[in-house]
Design an enzyme around this catalytic site. Structure first.
Site, PDB file in Angstrom:
ATOM      1  N   ALA A 261      58.902 -26.878  58.465  1.00 53.00           N
ATOM      2  CA  ALA A 261      57.649 -26.451  58.066  1.00 53.00           C
ATOM      3  C   ALA A 261      56.799 -27.670  57.935  1.00 53.00           C
ATOM      4  O   ALA A 261      55.642 -27.723  58.141  1.00 53.00           O
ATOM      5  CB  ALA A 261      57.523 -25.765  56.674  1.00 53.00           C
ATOM      6  N   GLU A 264      55.927 -28.688  61.700  1.00 54.03           N
ATOM      7  CA  GLU A 264      55.549 -27.554  62.645  1.00 54.03           C
ATOM      8  C   GLU A 264      54.072 -27.053  62.519  1.00 54.03           C
ATOM      9  O   GLU A 264      53.417 -27.211  63.436  1.00 54.03           O
ATOM     10  CB  GLU A 264      56.368 -26.367  62.609  1.00 54.03           C
ATOM     11  CG  GLU A 264      56.518 -25.268  63.771  1.00 54.03           C
ATOM     12  CD  GLU A 264      57.190 -26.074  64.957  1.00 54.03           C
ATOM     13  OE1 GLU A 264      56.649 -25.646  66.139  1.00 54.03           O
ATOM     14  OE2 GLU A 264      58.061 -26.545  64.730  1.00 54.03           O
ATOM     15  N   SER A 266      51.670 -28.916  61.018  1.00 51.54           N
ATOM     16  CA  SER A 266      50.761 -30.049  61.416  1.00 51.54           C
ATOM     17  C   SER A 266      50.331 -30.226  62.844  1.00 51.54           C
ATOM     18  O   SER A 266      49.178 -30.173  63.096  1.00 51.54           O
ATOM     19  CB  SER A 266      51.251 -31.177  60.693  1.00 51.54           C
ATOM     20  OG  SER A 266      51.196 -31.086  59.252  1.00 51.54           O
ATOM     21  N   CYS A 375      52.526 -22.931  50.283  1.00 53.39           N
ATOM     22  CA  CYS A 375      53.137 -24.055  50.717  1.00 53.39           C
ATOM     23  C   CYS A 375      53.197 -25.394  49.801  1.00 53.39           C
ATOM     24  O   CYS A 375      52.443 -25.872  49.380  1.00 53.39           O
ATOM     25  CB  CYS A 375      52.395 -24.635  52.198  1.00 53.39           C
ATOM     26  SG  CYS A 375      53.297 -25.958  52.797  1.00 53.39           S
ATOM     27  N   GLU A 384      47.824 -35.654  56.384  1.00 54.33           N
ATOM     28  CA  GLU A 384      48.163 -35.922  57.704  1.00 54.33           C
ATOM     29  C   GLU A 384      46.934 -35.313  58.456  1.00 54.33           C
ATOM     30  O   GLU A 384      46.604 -35.964  59.416  1.00 54.33           O
ATOM     31  CB  GLU A 384      49.426 -35.230  58.094  1.00 54.33           C
ATOM     32  CG  GLU A 384      50.635 -35.639  57.658  1.00 54.33           C
ATOM     33  CD  GLU A 384      51.763 -34.739  57.682  1.00 54.33           C
ATOM     34  OE1 GLU A 384      53.015 -35.265  57.346  1.00 54.33           O
ATOM     35  OE2 GLU A 384      51.775 -33.728  58.373  1.00 54.33           O
TER      36      GLU A 384
END
Length: 427
Positions: A261, A264, A266, A375, A384
């Protein structure tokens, strides 16, 4: 109301949003014969699905007749696939380990990685057109330049993918020599979250999960013997108020979840987002103008890109007891899925929802989920994504697509939405 939405149809995968809008206009919650579950199309209803305490994540093997011990292990012990009290204990331990300053520690590293990848992109651009125009901006003293021409440079392989993979690997302490293993394992595993899965894909996913589990067991063992300044060591050391720790299976599962997670989404936000900006070039120019004027829109733009083309389209839950959602009652044992992409385009919540607005101020999107399964890595993902977008704007302001056939670059899956590649040029 019965939904005829075909998850695997090419036109739905290419652009699901008109199909969502047509369905949502008829009813916010509909029964889906193809999957045997309810679908929540509206924002209020999807939000209720995510937050309801009488709807749960209840892990059961989809193919009980097929032996998939590795794949089953990384789900049965996952905080994403459990409800309180198991979920509460797991999330508290993981959140406490995250709170040890790991995200802030990585902030300058994320910036440095983005700059290094931008340098490599600049070199690739220059190879296509050595005499072309230089890159506007650029890192101080880098001397890198770029031009246009040739078949283009793949923004996914060259920038969007390696950045979050390296970041999450550094967070957990994965040795650099092993990081090339992560993306193939993840790709194989996440294909199992689709609704059309072949026996060959199941076999590949089980092999990937088993290899992933074996690798992480060995790495956890090394960190037990010699702790380091990484998240795995913090997860091993973390204890709850009763002195409890994560079991080895829980450690392995948590690392798998964070690795999958953690990069994936990002990768797919950057791919989907740049594709959306190519389709709305005035918004790219708006971002550039705001950067030049010192009033950056990057933070609001990242939230809008997540909303506009959600990297995760569906999140499924099961009724523990009869649960009203919208105008229907989900009976105990029945499943209901929040269609996040549809919820994020609901005109009852978002003004002009089909319009990309990088300065959108009121943006309660559900891209990171909601409720107890929100999340846990959202702060790191935002670092990011903001860094990625800001770097691309500064280093490659003239970025443009290298092909008109962008729709053909879509991944063939519905649940995990992204692009396989994104060839780009500089004007």
């Amino acid at each position: 109301m019965i939904s005829r939405l075909a998850f695997g149809a090419a036109e739905v995968i290419d652009d699901p949003y008109p199909h969502f809008a047509a369905a949502r206009a008829q009813s916010s919650v509909q029964w889906h014969e193809e999957t045997g579950m309810w679908l929540a199309f509206g924002h209020a209803e999807a939000n209720a699905v995510l937050r309801s305490r009488t709807l749960g994540r209840i892990w059961t093997p989809r193919w009980p007749e097929v032996a998939m011990p590795g794949f089953e292990l990384i789900h049965r012990h996952s905080m994403l696939e459990n409800e309180p009290p198991v979920h509460t204990r797991l999330r508290r331990l993981v959140a406490a380990a995250f709170a040890r300053g790991h995200v802030e520690r990585l902030r300058p590293r994320v910036a440095a990685l983005a700059e290094s990848l931008a340098d490599q992109l600049a070199d690739q651009f220059a190879e296509h057109d050595p005499g072309g125009p230089g890159v506007s901006g650029g890192s101080a003293g880098s001397g890198r330049s770029a031009g246009s021409g040739g078949p283009g440079v793949d923004l996914i392989a060259g920038f969007a993918e390696p950045l979050p993979v390296q970041v999450i690997a550094e967070l957990l302490g994965i040795p650099e020599s092993d990081r090339h293993l992560l993306r193939p394992w993840s790709n194989a595993i996440v294909k199992m979250y689709e609704y059309q899965v072949s026996p060959a894909q199941r076999a590949v996913a089980e092999a990937a999960a088993s290899d992933f589990v074996a690798y992480l067991r060995e790495l956890v063992g090394r960190r037990r013997r010699r702790p380091a300044a990484d998240l795995i060591s913090s997860l091993i050391a973390e204890t709850d108020s009763a002195g409890g720790r994560l079991t080895e299976d829980e450690l392995v599962t948590t690392c798998t979840l964070l690795l999958n997670a953690g990069h994936e989404a990002s990768v797919n936000v950057v791919g989907n987002g740049v594709l959306a900006l190519f389709g709305n070039p005035e918004q790219w120019q708006r971002l550039l103008a705001a950067e030049a004027a010192g009033r950056s829109l990057v933070e609001s733009a990242v939230e809008e890109l997540i909303r506009f083309d959600s990297p995760l389209q569906l999140f499924e839950r099961t009724a523990i007891s009869d649960t009203p959602i919208g105008d229907v009652t989900v009976r105990a044992g029945e499943k209901i899925a929040a269609l996040l992409g549809s919820a994020n385009r609901d005109p009852a919540v978002f003004d002009q929802p089909d319009q990309l607005d990088v300065g959108r101020a009121d943006n309660p999107h559900l891209g990171f989920g909601a409720g107890i399964h929100f999340c846990v890595g959202a702060p790191l993902a935002r670092v990011e994504l903001q860094t990625s977008l800001r770097t691309l704007l500064r280093r490659f302001p003239a970025l443009r697509p290298a092909t008109d056939g962008l729709g053909r670059l879509r991944r063939s899956e519905f649940v995990i939405r992204g692009v396989t590649s994104l060839p780009v040029l500089l004007s």
